[in-house]
Design a protein around this motif. Structure first.
Motif, PDB file in Angstrom:
ATOM      1  N   SER A  14       0.884  -1.233  -0.044  1.00  0.00           N
ATOM      2  CA  SER A  14      -0.123   0.123   0.185  1.00  0.00           C
ATOM      3  C   SER A  14       0.869   0.964  -0.115  1.00  0.00           C
ATOM      4  O   SER A  14       0.506   2.365  -0.609  1.00  0.00           O
ATOM      5  CB  SER A  14      -0.850  -0.029   1.174  1.00  0.00           C
ATOM      6  OG  SER A  14      -0.227  -0.164   2.352  1.00  0.00           O
ATOM      7  N   GLU A  15       2.182   1.044   0.749  1.00  0.00           N
ATOM      8  CA  GLU A  15       2.857   2.247   0.705  1.00  0.00           C
ATOM      9  C   GLU A  15       3.346   2.370  -0.568  1.00  0.00           C
ATOM     10  O   GLU A  15       3.513   3.885  -1.112  1.00  0.00           O
ATOM     11  CB  GLU A  15       4.058   2.159   1.896  1.00  0.00           C
ATOM     12  CG  GLU A  15       3.165   2.162   3.195  1.00  0.00           C
ATOM     13  CD  GLU A  15       4.401   1.732   4.406  1.00  0.00           C
ATOM     14  OE1 GLU A  15       4.360   2.386   5.601  1.00  0.00           O
ATOM     15  OE2 GLU A  15       5.514   1.173   4.240  1.00  0.00           O
ATOM     16  N   TRP A  16       3.969   1.502  -1.258  1.00  0.00           N
ATOM     17  CA  TRP A  16       4.600   1.336  -2.647  1.00  0.00           C
ATOM     18  C   TRP A  16       3.424   2.223  -3.545  1.00  0.00           C
ATOM     19  O   TRP A  16       3.840   3.198  -4.379  1.00  0.00           O
ATOM     20  CB  TRP A  16       4.830   0.140  -2.966  1.00  0.00           C
ATOM     21  CG  TRP A  16       5.491   0.240  -4.366  1.00  0.00           C
ATOM     22  CD1 TRP A  16       6.724   0.198  -4.676  1.00  0.00           C
ATOM     23  CD2 TRP A  16       4.771  -0.203  -5.544  1.00  0.00           C
ATOM     24  NE1 TRP A  16       7.008  -0.019  -5.858  1.00  0.00           N
ATOM     25  CE2 TRP A  16       5.839  -0.226  -6.504  1.00  0.00           C
ATOM     26  CE3 TRP A  16       3.396  -0.461  -5.825  1.00  0.00           C
ATOM     27  CZ2 TRP A  16       5.261  -0.207  -7.842  1.00  0.00           C
ATOM     28  CZ3 TRP A  16       3.143  -0.919  -7.192  1.00  0.00           C
ATOM     29  CH2 TRP A  16       4.117  -0.506  -8.315  1.00  0.00           C
ATOM     30  N   ASP A  17       2.250   1.887  -3.573  1.00  0.00           N
ATOM     31  CA  ASP A  17       1.105   2.520  -4.387  1.00  0.00           C
ATOM     32  C   ASP A  17       1.177   3.924  -4.012  1.00  0.00           C
ATOM     33  O   ASP A  17       0.863   4.654  -5.076  1.00  0.00           O
ATOM     34  CB  ASP A  17      -0.041   1.649  -4.207  1.00  0.00           C
ATOM     35  CG  ASP A  17      -1.151   1.805  -5.041  1.00  0.00           C
ATOM     36  OD1 ASP A  17      -0.624   1.903  -6.440  1.00  0.00           O
ATOM     37  OD2 ASP A  17      -2.272   2.379  -4.752  1.00  0.00           O
ATOM     38  N   ILE A  18       0.998   4.185  -2.829  1.00  0.00           N
ATOM     39  CA  ILE A  18       0.772   5.599  -2.410  1.00  0.00           C
ATOM     40  C   ILE A  18       1.931   6.523  -2.946  1.00  0.00           C
ATOM     41  O   ILE A  18       1.803   7.416  -3.617  1.00  0.00           O
ATOM     42  CB  ILE A  18       0.536   5.835  -1.022  1.00  0.00           C
ATOM     43  CG1 ILE A  18      -0.773   5.126  -0.662  1.00  0.00           C
ATOM     44  CG2 ILE A  18       0.751   7.266  -0.658  1.00  0.00           C
ATOM     45  CD1 ILE A  18      -0.739   5.246   0.838  1.00  0.00           C
ATOM     46  N   ALA A  19       3.365   6.003  -3.059  1.00  0.00           N
ATOM     47  CA  ALA A  19       4.465   6.639  -3.347  1.00  0.00           C
ATOM     48  C   ALA A  19       4.221   7.048  -4.907  1.00  0.00           C
ATOM     49  O   ALA A  19       4.680   7.923  -5.395  1.00  0.00           O
ATOM     50  CB  ALA A  19       5.533   6.059  -2.841  1.00  0.00           C
ATOM     51  N   ASN A  20       3.736   5.952  -5.705  1.00  0.00           N
ATOM     52  CA  ASN A  20       3.842   6.054  -7.095  1.00  0.00           C
ATOM     53  C   ASN A  20       2.741   7.108  -7.417  1.00  0.00           C
ATOM     54  O   ASN A  20       2.679   7.989  -8.565  1.00  0.00           O
ATOM     55  CB  ASN A  20       3.497   4.700  -7.693  1.00  0.00           C
ATOM     56  CG  ASN A  20       4.508   3.824  -7.786  1.00  0.00           C
ATOM     57  OD1 ASN A  20       5.667   4.045  -7.849  1.00  0.00           O
ATOM     58  ND2 ASN A  20       4.395   2.387  -7.787  1.00  0.00           N
ATOM     59  N   LYS A  21       1.790   7.088  -6.971  1.00  0.00           N
ATOM     60  CA  LYS A  21       0.515   8.166  -7.113  1.00  0.00           C
ATOM     61  C   LYS A  21       0.986   9.445  -6.738  1.00  0.00           C
ATOM     62  O   LYS A  21       0.595  10.557  -7.344  1.00  0.00           O
ATOM     63  CB  LYS A  21      -0.594   7.745  -6.185  1.00  0.00           C
ATOM     64  CG  LYS A  21      -1.349   6.642  -6.800  1.00  0.00           C
ATOM     65  CD  LYS A  21      -2.582   6.362  -5.739  1.00  0.00           C
ATOM     66  CE  LYS A  21      -3.362   4.913  -6.368  1.00  0.00           C
ATOM     67  NZ  LYS A  21      -4.492   4.756  -5.618  1.00  0.00           N
ATOM     68  N   MET A  22       1.869   9.602  -5.559  1.00  0.00           N
ATOM     69  CA  MET A  22       2.337  10.922  -5.301  1.00  0.00           C
ATOM     70  C   MET A  22       3.311  11.516  -6.612  1.00  0.00           C
ATOM     71  O   MET A  22       3.458  12.593  -6.824  1.00  0.00           O
ATOM     72  CB  MET A  22       3.153  10.804  -4.076  1.00  0.00           C
ATOM     73  CG  MET A  22       1.850  10.887  -2.614  1.00  0.00           C
ATOM     74  SD  MET A  22       2.831  10.441  -1.283  1.00  0.00           S
ATOM     75  CE  MET A  22       3.518  12.460  -1.207  1.00  0.00           C
ATOM     76  N   GLN A  23       3.990  10.576  -7.099  1.00  0.00           N
ATOM     77  CA  GLN A  23       5.054  10.892  -8.172  1.00  0.00           C
ATOM     78  C   GLN A  23       4.261  11.599  -9.413  1.00  0.00           C
ATOM     79  O   GLN A  23       4.572  12.536  -9.958  1.00  0.00           O
ATOM     80  CB  GLN A  23       5.982   9.791  -8.167  1.00  0.00           C
ATOM     81  CG  GLN A  23       6.955   9.554  -7.412  1.00  0.00           C
ATOM     82  CD  GLN A  23       8.056  10.602  -7.310  1.00  0.00           C
ATOM     83  OE1 GLN A  23       8.359  11.356  -8.291  1.00  0.00           O
ATOM     84  NE2 GLN A  23       8.727  10.482  -6.061  1.00  0.00           N
TER      85      GLN A  23
END
Length: 402
Positions: A14-23
């Motif tokens: 979930s953290e990885w998915d959030i990081a990509n969305k923020m980019q």
């Protein structure tokens, strides 16, 4: 040691998915901002280009207007300069007239002063403040007054010439600056964006320094024009004044010269009459002196004739003063001898008093004779001074018009 080699912590999916969305969101936001800046830049470029063209056109117009203003004032200054130069040249001719008039006053003044100095050599009672001297003093005062007036007028003329030249200098300096400014603005008007010698000059943008306002610029040239007009008008008035002064002073000097000459002629006639009367009195005094000398001789003889009787009487008294003892009596003879001595002594004294009076009168007559002779010499000296020295010297006096 086992803790030091422990693996780093792992992230959750979930953290990885959030990081990509923020980019993705951050990148899209940055792109959007960049697009807005590009659009804003294009609008700014268009706006600045239009503003630059408009400003450049306005500047060219202002420079052209300025060139016309400079040309106008340059023409005004040229006209005033020409008028000022002409007026100064005319005033210089008036200055020459003043200088010649001033120089011509020196000889009459020297002659008047020489006459006064010569008349100081009059002797005795003739050294009088008579009409001739009064008029000579007045003539010297008139000439000194004329010289002082002409001197002041000459100084005033020199000062006016200086002021004219000062106004001329100001006009020339203003014209020189106008010419330089016009050349500079001509150069500025010829500049374009493609001119090869265009260059950056950041320091020129500063408004600090000796800049003046347009109003002050106009006032400066206008003031120079007004000063030139003022000095020209003053010069015209001064020239009229000089004409009047030269005419009036010449008339005053001629009038006073004639008054002095008339006074001299009258004085010479009066002195000659007085000299003739003195010569008549001298002859009378000389006759009276001869009579008094005879009288003195008679008195001296009478005094000499009384010496015998007084000696006899005094000798008798001296002898009787030697009588012995009771014989030394104040008798009748003694009394009468005393009376005789007193009487003769008194009479001799009366004769001596009369002699002294006669001698005093003779001295008085001698003094009177000497005084008359001296007075006649004084009159002769006065006539020589007035008739020969002064009147002949004054014949060379001539008053010119300048």
């Amino acid at each position: 040691m086992a803790r030091l080699l422990q693996a780093p912590p792992k992230f959750l999916p979930s953290e990885w998915d959030i990081a990509n969305k923020m980019q993705r969101a951050s990148t899209e936001s940055q792109k959007s901002r960049s697009e807005r800046v590009i659009a804003e830049s294009q609008r700014l470029l268009d706006e600045i280009e239009k503003t630059t063209q408009k400003t450049h056109s306005d500047v060219n117009k202002k420079i052209e207007q300025r060139r016309e203003e400079i040309k106008f004032w340059k023409q005004e200054l040229d006209n005033k300069l020409e008028q000022t130069v002409h007026e100064t040249e005319v005033l210089l001719t008036f200055k020459t007239r003043l200088e010649k008039s001033l120089e011509s006053c020196k000889e009459p003044l020297i002659i008047a002063q020489k006459c006064l100095l010569n008349r100081q050599k009059r002797a005795g009672i003739d050294l009088v403040h008579d009409e001739v001297e009064q008029e000579l003093v007045k003539e010297a005062e008139v000439l000194q007054g004329v010289i002082a007036l002409l001197g002041r007028t000459l100084e005033q003329t020199n000062e006016q010439i200086r002021l004219n030249r000062s106004a001329k200098y100001n006009l020339e300096m203003d014209l020189k600056d106008k010419f330089t400014a016009l050349m500079i603005d001509d150069y500025c008007a010829s500049l374009t964006n493609n001119t090869p010698d265009s260059r950056y000059a950041d320091s020129a943008v500063k408004t600090e320094g000796n800049f003046v306002s347009p109003e002050d610029w106009i006032d400066f040239s206008n003031l120079n024009v007004e000063k030139a007009d003022k000095q020209r008008n003053n010069s015209l008035a001064l020239r009229a004044l000089i004409d009047g002064i030269l005419s009036q002073t010449a008339n005053d000097m001629r009038k006073q010269r004639e008054v002095v000459d008339v006074a001299f002629r009258n004085q010479v006639k009066e002195v000659k009459d007085a000299k003739h009367k003195l010569e008549t009195l001298l002859a009378m005094v000389m006759d009276e002196t001869a009579s008094q000398e005879k009288n003195i001789a008679a008195l001296k003889k009478a005094i000499a004739d009384k010496e015998g009787p007084v000696k006899v009487a005094q000798t008798r008294l001296e002898a009787r003063n030697h009588r012995p003892n009771v014989e030394l009596c104040y008798d009748t003879a003694q009394y009468r001898l005393m009376s005789e001595v007193q009487e003769i002594t008194k009479n001799i004294q009366r004769l001596k008093d009369m002699l002294a009076q006669a001698e005093a009168e003779l001295k008085g007559l001698s003094r009177r004779q000497l005084s008359l002779e001296e007075e006649i010499q004084v009159k002769e000296n006065t006539l020589y001074i007035d008739e020969v020295l002064c009147m002949q010297m004054r014949e060379s006096v001539y008053i010119n018009n300048f």
